[in-house]
Design a protein around this motif. Sequence first.
Motif, mmCIF file in Angstrom:
data_model
loop_
_atom_site.group_PDB
_atom_site.id
_atom_site.type_symbol
_atom_site.label_atom_id
_atom_site.label_comp_id
_atom_site.label_asym_id
_atom_site.label_seq_id
_atom_site.Cartn_x
_atom_site.Cartn_y
_atom_site.Cartn_z
ATOM 1 N N ALA A 47 55.240 -2.331 -82.744
ATOM 2 C CA ALA A 47 56.192 -2.611 -83.874
ATOM 3 C C ALA A 47 57.615 -1.877 -83.523
ATOM 4 O O ALA A 47 58.460 -2.499 -84.104
ATOM 5 C CB ALA A 47 55.397 -2.115 -85.278
ATOM 6 N N ALA A 48 57.529 -0.690 -83.070
ATOM 7 C CA ALA A 48 58.698 -0.130 -82.751
ATOM 8 C C ALA A 48 59.762 -0.762 -81.904
ATOM 9 O O ALA A 48 60.890 -1.051 -82.084
ATOM 10 C CB ALA A 48 58.293 1.341 -82.394
ATOM 11 N N VAL A 49 58.793 -1.319 -80.818
ATOM 12 C CA VAL A 49 59.910 -2.364 -79.796
ATOM 13 C C VAL A 49 60.411 -3.301 -80.566
ATOM 14 O O VAL A 49 61.561 -3.551 -80.429
ATOM 15 C CB VAL A 49 58.688 -2.646 -78.612
ATOM 16 N N VAL A 50 59.698 -3.962 -81.332
ATOM 17 C CA VAL A 50 60.181 -5.368 -82.044
ATOM 18 C C VAL A 50 61.332 -4.797 -82.911
ATOM 19 O O VAL A 50 62.494 -5.382 -82.872
ATOM 20 C CB VAL A 50 59.102 -6.035 -82.693
ATOM 21 N N ALA A 51 61.179 -3.730 -83.480
ATOM 22 C CA ALA A 51 62.173 -3.308 -84.503
ATOM 23 C C ALA A 51 63.405 -2.858 -83.736
ATOM 24 O O ALA A 51 64.592 -3.195 -83.992
ATOM 25 C CB ALA A 51 61.759 -2.051 -85.170
ATOM 26 N N GLY A 52 63.248 -2.209 -82.595
ATOM 27 C CA GLY A 52 64.462 -1.698 -81.550
ATOM 28 C C GLY A 52 65.206 -2.943 -81.280
ATOM 29 O O GLY A 52 66.245 -2.881 -81.033
ATOM 30 N N LEU A 53 64.375 -3.957 -80.909
ATOM 31 C CA LEU A 53 64.943 -5.434 -80.459
ATOM 32 C C LEU A 53 65.720 -6.073 -81.568
ATOM 33 O O LEU A 53 66.465 -6.854 -81.366
ATOM 34 C CB LEU A 53 64.197 -6.274 -79.594
ATOM 35 N N LEU A 92 63.789 2.451 -71.770
ATOM 36 C CA LEU A 92 64.025 3.675 -71.480
ATOM 37 C C LEU A 92 63.823 4.771 -72.583
ATOM 38 O O LEU A 92 63.265 5.947 -71.968
ATOM 39 C CB LEU A 92 65.674 3.888 -71.022
ATOM 40 N N GLY A 93 64.139 4.510 -73.697
ATOM 41 C CA GLY A 93 63.791 5.520 -74.653
ATOM 42 C C GLY A 93 61.954 5.738 -74.721
ATOM 43 O O GLY A 93 61.448 6.874 -75.013
ATOM 44 N N ALA A 94 61.167 4.731 -74.638
ATOM 45 C CA ALA A 94 59.838 4.674 -74.581
ATOM 46 C C ALA A 94 59.454 5.608 -73.513
ATOM 47 O O ALA A 94 58.321 6.419 -73.405
ATOM 48 C CB ALA A 94 59.042 3.517 -74.364
ATOM 49 N N ILE A 95 60.177 5.399 -72.087
ATOM 50 C CA ILE A 95 59.866 6.067 -70.968
ATOM 51 C C ILE A 95 60.128 7.557 -70.945
ATOM 52 O O ILE A 95 59.203 8.470 -70.980
ATOM 53 C CB ILE A 95 60.489 5.611 -69.870
ATOM 54 N N VAL A 96 61.183 7.829 -71.544
ATOM 55 C CA VAL A 96 61.669 9.238 -71.705
ATOM 56 C C VAL A 96 60.710 10.039 -72.699
ATOM 57 O O VAL A 96 60.392 11.260 -72.375
ATOM 58 C CB VAL A 96 63.288 9.145 -71.940
ATOM 59 N N ALA A 320 56.476 8.166 -77.017
ATOM 60 C CA ALA A 320 57.310 6.646 -76.822
ATOM 61 C C ALA A 320 57.714 6.211 -78.027
ATOM 62 O O ALA A 320 58.918 5.810 -78.292
ATOM 63 C CB ALA A 320 56.364 5.813 -76.081
ATOM 64 N N VAL A 321 56.813 6.232 -79.067
ATOM 65 C CA VAL A 321 57.141 5.734 -80.196
ATOM 66 C C VAL A 321 58.140 6.309 -81.079
ATOM 67 O O VAL A 321 59.290 5.893 -81.810
ATOM 68 C CB VAL A 321 55.740 5.733 -81.223
ATOM 69 N N PHE A 322 58.130 7.808 -81.040
ATOM 70 C CA PHE A 322 58.963 8.746 -81.671
ATOM 71 C C PHE A 322 60.390 8.384 -81.069
ATOM 72 O O PHE A 322 61.328 8.231 -81.956
ATOM 73 C CB PHE A 322 58.552 10.154 -81.597
ATOM 74 N N LEU A 323 60.634 8.320 -79.869
ATOM 75 C CA LEU A 323 61.920 8.172 -79.381
ATOM 76 C C LEU A 323 62.480 6.919 -79.445
ATOM 77 O O LEU A 323 63.720 6.780 -79.595
ATOM 78 C CB LEU A 323 61.984 8.620 -77.698
ATOM 79 N N VAL A 324 61.602 5.732 -79.403
ATOM 80 C CA VAL A 324 62.135 4.514 -79.701
ATOM 81 C C VAL A 324 62.628 4.532 -81.110
ATOM 82 O O VAL A 324 63.811 3.863 -81.586
ATOM 83 C CB VAL A 324 61.011 3.583 -79.594
ATOM 84 N N LEU A 325 62.029 4.969 -82.102
ATOM 85 C CA LEU A 325 62.406 5.054 -83.615
ATOM 86 C C LEU A 325 63.794 5.886 -83.667
ATOM 87 O O LEU A 325 64.546 5.463 -84.619
ATOM 88 C CB LEU A 325 61.253 5.446 -84.398
ATOM 89 N N ALA A 326 63.788 6.832 -83.079
ATOM 90 C CA ALA A 326 64.674 7.915 -83.324
ATOM 91 C C ALA A 326 66.031 7.335 -82.487
ATOM 92 O O ALA A 326 67.018 7.317 -83.113
ATOM 93 C CB ALA A 326 64.571 9.068 -82.450
#
Length: 365
Positions: A47-53, A92-96, A320-326
């Motif tokens: 869900a975070a990936v879809v929201a980020g896109l 990259l956000g998910a990886i970091v 991964a979820v935290f930084l993608v949302l941040a």
Amino acid sequence: MTSSLEKTPPAPRTDDHPPAAVRERGDPVGRVRTSLVLLVLAAAFAAAVVAGLALGSVRIPAGQVVEILTGRAEASPLRTIVLDVRLPRVLLGAIVGAGLAVVGAVLQALVRNQLADPFLLGVSSGASTGAVAAIVFGFGTGLATTVLVPIASFAGALGSLVLVYTLARKGGLMTTGRLILAGVAVAYILSALTSLLLVTSARAEHLRDVLYWTLGGLGSARWDVLLVPAAALVVGVVFLFALARPLDLLLVGEEGATVLGLDTGRFRVAVFVVTSVLTGLLVAYSGAIGFVGLMVPHAARMFVGAGHRRLLPVCALMGAVFLVLADLAARTVAAPQDIPVGVLTALTGGPFFLWLLHRGPGGQD
């Protein structure tokens, strides 16, 4: 009154019974709970990936994002925005986020202190200083960007971590206060060194690059820079996961871990190197993003306990979820202005650190 964080730790166990974290393998209820937590986090990550896109200066319906990702909308004019601009940044956000969360959990076990974090211990600052030095001395263009800058970042991370650990450990003992003070002092010194490199640089364009490293951000993400941090994450996390049991043994203390068969000296050196490599390579592409490694492991322990065989995978997904949302918040909260994501993690992590310092690990004031 002495803070609960500074109380003398309990005497190490010298019997043949490992601590609870080591015995968790035989806990079927715990395994089921961990599986459920991982499933929930996997759904949250999707869900975070879809929201980020979907969200940004140009808003794209979630359904259309899914169609683009699955190849059913190849003629869409928004395909370039989704696949070439936003997807590398989200990945990259998910990886970091995953890497910093895992490193934070490992460092907390390694130094037996739940306040440990790559940022607070000066590791991220060291990595940033190394990367900035490489840029200022002319190694920040062409092939050197993907080779020499990450190497310099790793060297800075390892050097700062060794220095902080050496300064904090006196007479074979390491207290919370000494660890924090050593980390803060080293971080300040490295920050001053970074400023000195910038001031003495003959090239004005270094200001933008240095600001990127010190604040932390994902805006430079591209497909061609994802390979190195992704490979570092996979190799680093697999290696650290294989060390889950020795990490659990450290929870009983230095003497207790030695009695249970762990060569703590060699083990710490090996893990220090691995965590420094991982942190250095991540910071080389994202800048110094703080407090992810502090907050995420604490949240993960609330759900799956302290055993690292369960904790590390949960930390990876949760980070991964935290930084993608941040990063999503950094892109949208002041749109069209793109706030460095490190600023937002500091705004949330700083109060969390103060609350944790006041509360103590035992939950008592």
